[in-house]
Design a protein around this motif. Structure first.
Motif, PDB file in Angstrom:
ATOM      1  N   ILE A 392      -8.815   8.005 -15.832  1.00 47.63           N
ATOM      2  CA  ILE A 392      -7.881   7.444 -14.836  1.00 47.63           C
ATOM      3  C   ILE A 392      -6.952   6.431 -15.514  1.00 47.63           C
ATOM      4  O   ILE A 392      -5.742   6.417 -15.268  1.00 47.63           O
ATOM      5  N   GLN A 393      -7.537   5.614 -16.406  1.00 48.05           N
ATOM      6  CA  GLN A 393      -6.697   4.645 -17.134  1.00 48.05           C
ATOM      7  C   GLN A 393      -5.625   5.373 -17.943  1.00 48.05           C
ATOM      8  O   GLN A 393      -4.463   4.978 -17.961  1.00 48.05           O
ATOM      9  N   ARG A 394      -6.053   6.479 -18.599  1.00 52.44           N
ATOM     10  CA  ARG A 394      -5.099   7.238 -19.425  1.00 52.44           C
ATOM     11  C   ARG A 394      -3.999   7.833 -18.534  1.00 52.44           C
ATOM     12  O   ARG A 394      -2.826   7.775 -18.847  1.00 52.44           O
ATOM     13  N   PHE A 395      -4.421   8.373 -17.367  1.00 53.41           N
ATOM     14  CA  PHE A 395      -3.447   8.965 -16.441  1.00 53.41           C
ATOM     15  C   PHE A 395      -2.447   7.907 -15.965  1.00 53.41           C
ATOM     16  O   PHE A 395      -1.234   8.129 -16.013  1.00 53.41           O
ATOM     17  N   CYS A 396      -2.959   6.752 -15.558  1.00 55.76           N
ATOM     18  CA  CYS A 396      -2.059   5.699 -15.048  1.00 55.76           C
ATOM     19  C   CYS A 396      -1.112   5.244 -16.160  1.00 55.76           C
ATOM     20  O   CYS A 396       0.067   4.981 -15.906  1.00 55.76           O
ATOM     21  N   GLY A 397      -1.652   5.158 -17.400  1.00 58.36           N
ATOM     22  CA  GLY A 397      -0.812   4.743 -18.527  1.00 58.36           C
ATOM     23  C   GLY A 397       0.251   5.771 -18.857  1.00 58.36           C
ATOM     24  O   GLY A 397       1.277   5.441 -19.487  1.00 58.36           O
ATOM     25  N   SER A 398       0.032   7.026 -18.471  1.00 56.80           N
ATOM     26  CA  SER A 398       0.987   8.095 -18.828  1.00 56.80           C
ATOM     27  C   SER A 398       2.112   8.222 -17.808  1.00 56.80           C
ATOM     28  O   SER A 398       3.070   8.980 -18.030  1.00 56.80           O
ATOM     29  N   LEU A 399       2.016   7.511 -16.689  1.00 56.59           N
ATOM     30  CA  LEU A 399       3.061   7.652 -15.655  1.00 56.59           C
ATOM     31  C   LEU A 399       4.323   6.950 -16.104  1.00 56.59           C
ATOM     32  O   LEU A 399       4.283   5.842 -16.640  1.00 56.59           O
ATOM     33  N   ARG A 400       5.444   7.594 -15.867  1.00 54.26           N
ATOM     34  CA  ARG A 400       6.719   7.004 -16.299  1.00 54.26           C
ATOM     35  C   ARG A 400       7.637   6.765 -15.121  1.00 54.26           C
ATOM     36  O   ARG A 400       7.648   7.550 -14.201  1.00 54.26           O
TER      37      ARG A 400
END
Ligand code: PLP
Length: 400
Positions: A392-400
């Motif tokens: 989830i952290q990786r997903f949130c970090g990937s949002l642009r």
């Protein structure tokens, strides 16, 4: 003339079941999926309870039971209410049904007339509104925002009550937020209800035993004994005894309401499984030493998940008092673009892209009546939770 009933077109499928199935399908296709969507403990039913069921089968307790339940179970329920909640319900004032869900359904079916209103604090367990609608009633939602830790406030409750209000459904600790009412918070609600003697209280205490730290569970008729005559206190063995598949829920209430529910049930299921009922006698009367173990494991997981989600870019996750759910806000993610190129317009987009990109299944808040949030059930292993929160952290970090 259509074949299916009009009632069917008025209800929605359970989002929790839909998402859990989607996760299962992806897994079957070979995807690496962590499902945090299902609301059941990952623990096994304690052995003493299983043994009681096996002994009941061997004794030949395999026939129809009285509609409202076997006497030993109704006596055990009566003792439970006295011992744990200080409530006096005679065995005749109790009823056993096919899960807690069925208890609620019977109560609504036995009491609602077309147009009767039922107040449901939102976010709510997905089944409440649909059950109200199926029984001909009208759900009236009262928003309980994150600012108030998802708890119902006295003023909006007072404003929602009309001459047509028949019930309010209270659920503490809550599915989906885990929020639980302290004695003072519950008293503020019962004070409002005391001013409106036509409103009945249906309290869903299913997560009673799953509270953490030194939080003290309370139920409305205990906090305000004057509400006893118009309260249905519902509970069950599904969550605290890891018995979701045994399908036993129960309630205590005023005799005339219990009689009406018995009447409905008599033309419906004729009572629930005899074997499960004997198992539930052991659950309520037998040793309770699995409970501290369950609580300790859930509390550790809650702390892990809240801490890791609050480290995810743009998420805000309050610390709930109980149950096994957290309900973080994903408001800051709305409007951003996922790795697939999709712009996240709703919390449903958020969970669907999270599943697509990282294989984590969660349930969108809008299906529980308040968003943009999502619900995570932490009733799974610490390792799976840690892995899921990293994703989830990786997903949130990937949002642009
Ligand atoms: C708040 C709440 N009430 C009732 C139930 C239903 O319990 P049962 O499985 O005993 O029908 C659930 C199950 O998810 C729940 O979360």
């Amino acid at each position: 003339m259509g074949f299916l009933s009009d009632a069917l077109s008025r209800i929605k499928p359970s989002a929790t079941i839909v998402i859990t199935q989607k996760a299962r399908d992806l897994k079957a296709q070979g995807r690496d999926v962590i499902s945090l969507s299902v609301g059941e403990p990952d623990f096994d039913t304690p052995d003493n309870i299983k043994e009681a069921a096996i002994a009941a089968i061997r004794r030949g307790e395999t026939k129809y039971t009285p509609v409202s339940g076997i006497v030993p179970l109704r006596e055990a329920i009566s003792r439970k209410f006295k011992r744990e909640n200080g409530l006096d319900y005679k065995p005749s004032q109790t009823i056993v049904s096919t899960g807690g869900k069925h208890v609620i359904y019977n109560a609504l079916l036995a009491t609602l007339n077309p147009g009767d209103e039922v107040i449901i604090p939102a976010p709510y367990w997905v089944s409440y509104p649909e059950m109200v609608v199926l029984c001909g009633g009208k759900p009236v939602f009262v928003d309980c925002t994150m600012e108030h830790n998802f708890k119902l406030q006295p003023e909006p409750l007072e404003r929602a009550i009309t001459p047509k209000t028949k019930w309010i459904i209270l659920n503490s600790p809550s599915n989906p937020t885990g929020a639980a009412y302290s004695r003072a918070e519950m008293k503020a609600i019962t004070d409002v209800l005391m001013r409106h003697p036509h409103v009945w209280v249906l309290t869903d205490d299913m997560y009673e035993h799953l509270t953490y730290g030194d939080f003290e569970f309370v139920t409305p008729a205990q906090v305000e004994p004057n509400l006893y005559e118009r309260t249905l206190t519902m509970n069950g063995v599904s969550k605290a005894y890891a018995m979701t598949g045994w399908r036993i829920g129960y309630a205590g209430g005023p005799q005339h309401l219990i009689n009406a529910m018995d009447f409905v049930q008599g033309q419906q299921t004729s009572g629930t499984s005899a074997i499960s009922q004997w198992a539930a006698v052991e659950a309520l009367d037998g040793p309770q030493d699995h409970l501290p173990r369950f609580r300790k494991a859930f509390e550790e997981r809650r702390d892990l998940v809240v801490s890791m989600l609050n480290q995810a870019k743009g998420l805000k996750c309050p610390m709930p008092e109980g149950a096994f759910y957290v309900y973080p806000s994903c408001a800051e993610a709305i409007g951003k673009t996922a790795p697939s190129g999709k712009v996240l317009e709703t919390d449903e987009d958020f969970v669907s892209e999270l599943l697509e990109a990282e294989g984590v299944a969660a349930v969108h808040g809008s299906s529980f009546g308040l968003g943009p949030n999502f619900r995570i059930s932490y009733a799974t292993s610490n390792a799976a939770l840690e892995d899921a929160c990293n994703r989830i952290q990786r997903f949130c970090g990937s949002l642009r």
